[in-house]
Design a protein around this motif. Structure first.
Motif, PDB file in Angstrom:
ATOM      1  N   SER A  94       1.476   5.381  24.953  1.00  0.00           N
ATOM      2  CA  SER A  94       1.992   6.649  24.441  1.00  0.00           C
ATOM      3  C   SER A  94       2.988   6.409  23.307  1.00  0.00           C
ATOM      4  CB  SER A  94       2.668   7.411  25.570  1.00  0.00           C
ATOM      5  OG  SER A  94       3.213   8.612  25.076  1.00  0.00           O
ATOM      6  N   GLY A  95       2.776   7.078  22.188  1.00  0.00           N
ATOM      7  CA  GLY A  95       3.676   6.954  21.052  1.00  0.00           C
ATOM      8  C   GLY A  95       3.388   5.796  20.124  1.00  0.00           C
ATOM      9  N   ILE A  96       2.495   4.901  20.518  1.00  0.00           N
ATOM     10  CA  ILE A  96       2.148   3.728  19.703  1.00  0.00           C
ATOM     11  C   ILE A  96       0.840   4.019  18.968  1.00  0.00           C
ATOM     12  CG2 ILE A  96       1.647   1.245  19.732  1.00  0.00           C
ATOM     13  CD1 ILE A  96       4.477   1.877  20.698  1.00  0.00           C
ATOM     14  N   LYS A  97       0.806   3.713  17.680  1.00  0.00           N
ATOM     15  CA  LYS A  97      -0.389   3.972  16.882  1.00  0.00           C
ATOM     16  C   LYS A  97      -0.981   2.719  16.272  1.00  0.00           C
ATOM     17  CE  LYS A  97       1.231   8.571  15.934  1.00  0.00           C
ATOM     18  NZ  LYS A  97       1.799   9.474  14.962  1.00  0.00           N
ATOM     19  N   GLY A  98      -0.359   1.565  16.551  1.00  0.00           N
ATOM     20  CA  GLY A  98      -0.877   0.323  16.015  1.00  0.00           C
ATOM     21  C   GLY A  98      -0.191  -0.877  16.614  1.00  0.00           C
ATOM     22  N   TYR A  99      -0.859  -2.014  16.484  1.00  0.00           N
ATOM     23  CA  TYR A  99      -0.321  -3.295  16.929  1.00  0.00           C
ATOM     24  C   TYR A  99      -0.625  -4.326  15.860  1.00  0.00           C
ATOM     25  CZ  TYR A  99      -0.234  -1.305  21.667  1.00  0.00           C
ATOM     26  OH  TYR A  99      -0.004  -0.520  22.754  1.00  0.00           O
ATOM     27  N   CYS A 100       0.187  -5.360  15.817  1.00  0.00           N
ATOM     28  CA  CYS A 100      -0.024  -6.455  14.884  1.00  0.00           C
ATOM     29  C   CYS A 100       0.175  -7.759  15.632  1.00  0.00           C
ATOM     30  CB  CYS A 100       0.983  -6.345  13.749  1.00  0.00           C
ATOM     31  SG  CYS A 100       0.881  -7.676  12.567  1.00  0.00           S
ATOM     32  N   TYR A 101      -0.722  -8.716  15.379  1.00  0.00           N
ATOM     33  CA  TYR A 101      -0.660 -10.020  16.043  1.00  0.00           C
ATOM     34  C   TYR A 101      -0.730 -11.115  15.000  1.00  0.00           C
ATOM     35  CZ  TYR A 101      -2.513  -6.882  19.618  1.00  0.00           C
ATOM     36  OH  TYR A 101      -2.711  -5.818  20.451  1.00  0.00           O
ATOM     37  N   PHE A 125      10.926 -11.607  12.762  1.00  0.00           N
ATOM     38  CA  PHE A 125      10.488 -10.822  13.915  1.00  0.00           C
ATOM     39  C   PHE A 125      11.167 -11.342  15.166  1.00  0.00           C
ATOM     40  CE2 PHE A 125       7.756  -9.299  17.291  1.00  0.00           C
ATOM     41  CZ  PHE A 125       7.449  -8.016  16.869  1.00  0.00           C
ATOM     42  N   VAL A 126      12.044 -10.528  15.725  1.00  0.00           N
ATOM     43  CA  VAL A 126      12.774 -10.904  16.928  1.00  0.00           C
ATOM     44  C   VAL A 126      12.659  -9.760  17.928  1.00  0.00           C
ATOM     45  CG1 VAL A 126      15.030 -11.480  17.898  1.00  0.00           C
ATOM     46  CG2 VAL A 126      14.427 -12.273  15.605  1.00  0.00           C
ATOM     47  N   GLU A 127      12.176 -10.080  19.094  1.00  0.00           N
ATOM     48  CA  GLU A 127      12.160  -9.092  20.172  1.00  0.00           C
ATOM     49  C   GLU A 127      13.206  -9.524  21.176  1.00  0.00           C
ATOM     50  OE1 GLU A 127       8.200  -6.946  21.118  1.00  0.00           O
ATOM     51  OE2 GLU A 127       7.827  -9.103  21.087  1.00  0.00           O
ATOM     52  N   GLU A 128      14.188  -8.685  21.356  1.00  0.00           N
ATOM     53  CA  GLU A 128      15.260  -9.022  22.282  1.00  0.00           C
ATOM     54  C   GLU A 128      14.826  -8.855  23.731  1.00  0.00           C
ATOM     55  OE1 GLU A 128      18.397  -6.500  20.995  1.00  0.00           O
ATOM     56  OE2 GLU A 128      18.723  -7.622  19.157  1.00  0.00           O
ATOM     57  N   VAL A 129      13.936  -7.917  23.967  1.00  0.00           N
ATOM     58  CA  VAL A 129      13.473  -7.630  25.321  1.00  0.00           C
ATOM     59  C   VAL A 129      11.949  -7.720  25.316  1.00  0.00           C
ATOM     60  CG1 VAL A 129      13.395  -5.900  27.156  1.00  0.00           C
ATOM     61  CG2 VAL A 129      15.416  -6.068  25.687  1.00  0.00           C
ATOM     62  N   MET A 130      11.401  -8.519  26.186  1.00  0.00           N
ATOM     63  CA  MET A 130       9.948  -8.669  26.226  1.00  0.00           C
ATOM     64  C   MET A 130       9.291  -7.690  27.201  1.00  0.00           C
ATOM     65  SD  MET A 130       9.397 -10.756  23.887  1.00  0.00           S
ATOM     66  CE  MET A 130       7.708 -11.237  24.048  1.00  0.00           C
ATOM     67  N   ASP A 131       9.972  -7.370  28.291  1.00  0.00           N
ATOM     68  CA  ASP A 131       9.454  -6.410  29.260  1.00  0.00           C
ATOM     69  C   ASP A 131      10.251  -5.121  29.120  1.00  0.00           C
ATOM     70  OD1 ASP A 131       7.563  -8.177  30.415  1.00  0.00           O
ATOM     71  OD2 ASP A 131       9.175  -9.138  31.546  1.00  0.00           O
ATOM     72  N   TYR A 132       9.622  -4.118  28.552  1.00  0.00           N
ATOM     73  CA  TYR A 132      10.315  -2.873  28.279  1.00  0.00           C
ATOM     74  C   TYR A 132      10.240  -1.952  29.489  1.00  0.00           C
ATOM     75  CZ  TYR A 132       9.537  -4.799  23.693  1.00  0.00           C
ATOM     76  OH  TYR A 132       9.497  -5.628  22.615  1.00  0.00           O
ATOM     77  N   SER A 133      11.383  -1.422  29.880  1.00  0.00           N
ATOM     78  CA  SER A 133      11.429  -0.455  30.975  1.00  0.00           C
ATOM     79  C   SER A 133      10.993   0.915  30.495  1.00  0.00           C
ATOM     80  CB  SER A 133      12.845  -0.329  31.534  1.00  0.00           C
ATOM     81  OG  SER A 133      13.390  -1.585  31.811  1.00  0.00           O
ATOM     82  N   THR A 134      11.346   1.230  29.252  1.00  0.00           N
ATOM     83  CA  THR A 134      11.019   2.537  28.681  1.00  0.00           C
ATOM     84  C   THR A 134      10.506   2.345  27.263  1.00  0.00           C
ATOM     85  OG1 THR A 134      13.206   2.884  27.705  1.00  0.00           O
ATOM     86  CG2 THR A 134      12.897   3.624  30.004  1.00  0.00           C
ATOM     87  N   ILE A 135       9.801   3.341  26.784  1.00  0.00           N
ATOM     88  CA  ILE A 135       9.310   3.301  25.408  1.00  0.00           C
ATOM     89  C   ILE A 135      10.508   3.367  24.442  1.00  0.00           C
ATOM     90  CG2 ILE A 135       8.905   5.773  25.102  1.00  0.00           C
ATOM     91  CD1 ILE A 135       6.461   3.050  23.990  1.00  0.00           C
ATOM     92  N   ALA A 136      11.576   4.051  24.846  1.00  0.00           N
ATOM     93  CA  ALA A 136      12.782   4.126  24.010  1.00  0.00           C
ATOM     94  C   ALA A 136      13.384   2.739  23.809  1.00  0.00           C
ATOM     95  CB  ALA A 136      13.799   5.066  24.645  1.00  0.00           C
ATOM     96  N   GLU A 137      13.344   1.911  24.833  1.00  0.00           N
ATOM     97  CA  GLU A 137      13.851   0.541  24.734  1.00  0.00           C
ATOM     98  C   GLU A 137      13.037  -0.241  23.701  1.00  0.00           C
ATOM     99  OE1 GLU A 137      13.504  -2.385  28.127  1.00  0.00           O
ATOM    100  OE2 GLU A 137      15.592  -1.759  28.350  1.00  0.00           O
ATOM    101  N   TYR A 138      11.736  -0.038  23.700  1.00  0.00           N
ATOM    102  CA  TYR A 138      10.855  -0.683  22.729  1.00  0.00           C
ATOM    103  C   TYR A 138      11.211  -0.239  21.300  1.00  0.00           C
ATOM    104  CZ  TYR A 138       6.630  -1.661  20.061  1.00  0.00           C
ATOM    105  OH  TYR A 138       5.763  -2.075  19.094  1.00  0.00           O
ATOM    106  N   PHE A 139      11.330   1.073  21.090  1.00  0.00           N
ATOM    107  CA  PHE A 139      11.613   1.609  19.761  1.00  0.00           C
ATOM    108  C   PHE A 139      12.998   1.223  19.253  1.00  0.00           C
ATOM    109  CE2 PHE A 139       8.361   4.955  20.897  1.00  0.00           C
ATOM    110  CZ  PHE A 139       7.422   4.514  19.975  1.00  0.00           C
ATOM    111  N   ASN A 140      13.890   0.803  20.143  1.00  0.00           N
ATOM    112  CA  ASN A 140      15.252   0.457  19.762  1.00  0.00           C
ATOM    113  C   ASN A 140      15.400  -0.996  19.305  1.00  0.00           C
ATOM    114  OD1 ASN A 140      17.904   1.375  19.385  1.00  0.00           O
ATOM    115  ND2 ASN A 140      18.546   0.411  21.289  1.00  0.00           N
ATOM    116  N   GLN A 141      14.334  -1.766  19.327  1.00  0.00           N
ATOM    117  CA  GLN A 141      14.387  -3.163  18.887  1.00  0.00           C
ATOM    118  C   GLN A 141      14.613  -3.224  17.370  1.00  0.00           C
ATOM    119  OE1 GLN A 141      14.230  -5.790  21.184  1.00  0.00           O
ATOM    120  NE2 GLN A 141      14.501  -3.954  22.420  1.00  0.00           N
TER     121      GLN A 141
END
Length: 115
Positions: free
Chosen positions: A26-33, A72-88
């Motif tokens: 939900s809220g995600i429209k793309g991914y990059c690898y 590219f730095v992800e501080e949190v790998m396991d997101y509890s909420t989508i808001a946590e993901y968007f806050n990276q």
């Protein structure tokens, strides 16, 4: 996008896959690898209005820039909420820059239509 963000990069390989909306969270429209040092795969939701589709590509291109520059730095790998993901930090930059890149794309599109 690449010429704007990485003007010195001459060799890059990006594979673009269009995917159905149900393949995204939900809220995600793309991914990059990152597949290699200059090889990337981008999955983009194929069920978007044109402006959102282009913005999604711009957003993922920012992540490609982040991978190449090792930003590219992800501080949190396991997101509890989508808001946590968007806050990276990497997401904040990508959302900010997608708008700038989209505006530049619109300008180029206008110039091409004139010619």
């Amino acid at each position: 996008c690449i010429s704007q963000m990485l003007p010195r990069i001459r060799t890059i390989d990006i594979m673009l896959d269009l995917a159905a909306a149900d393949e995204f969270e939900s809220g995600i429209k793309g991914y990059c690898y990152a597949m290699g040092s200059r090889e990337f795969k981008m999955d983009i939701c194929n069920n978007q209005p044109e402006d959102e589709f282009i913005k999604s590509i711009c957003h993922e291109m920012v992540h490609i820039k982040q991978f190449i520059r090792e930003e590219f730095v992800e501080e949190v790998m396991d997101y509890s909420t989508i808001a946590e993901y968007f806050n990276q930090p990497s997401e904040k930059e990508a959302y900010r820059m997608e708008e700038e890149l989209y505006k530049e794309w619109l300008q180029v599109k206008r110039e091409v239509k004139k010619s």
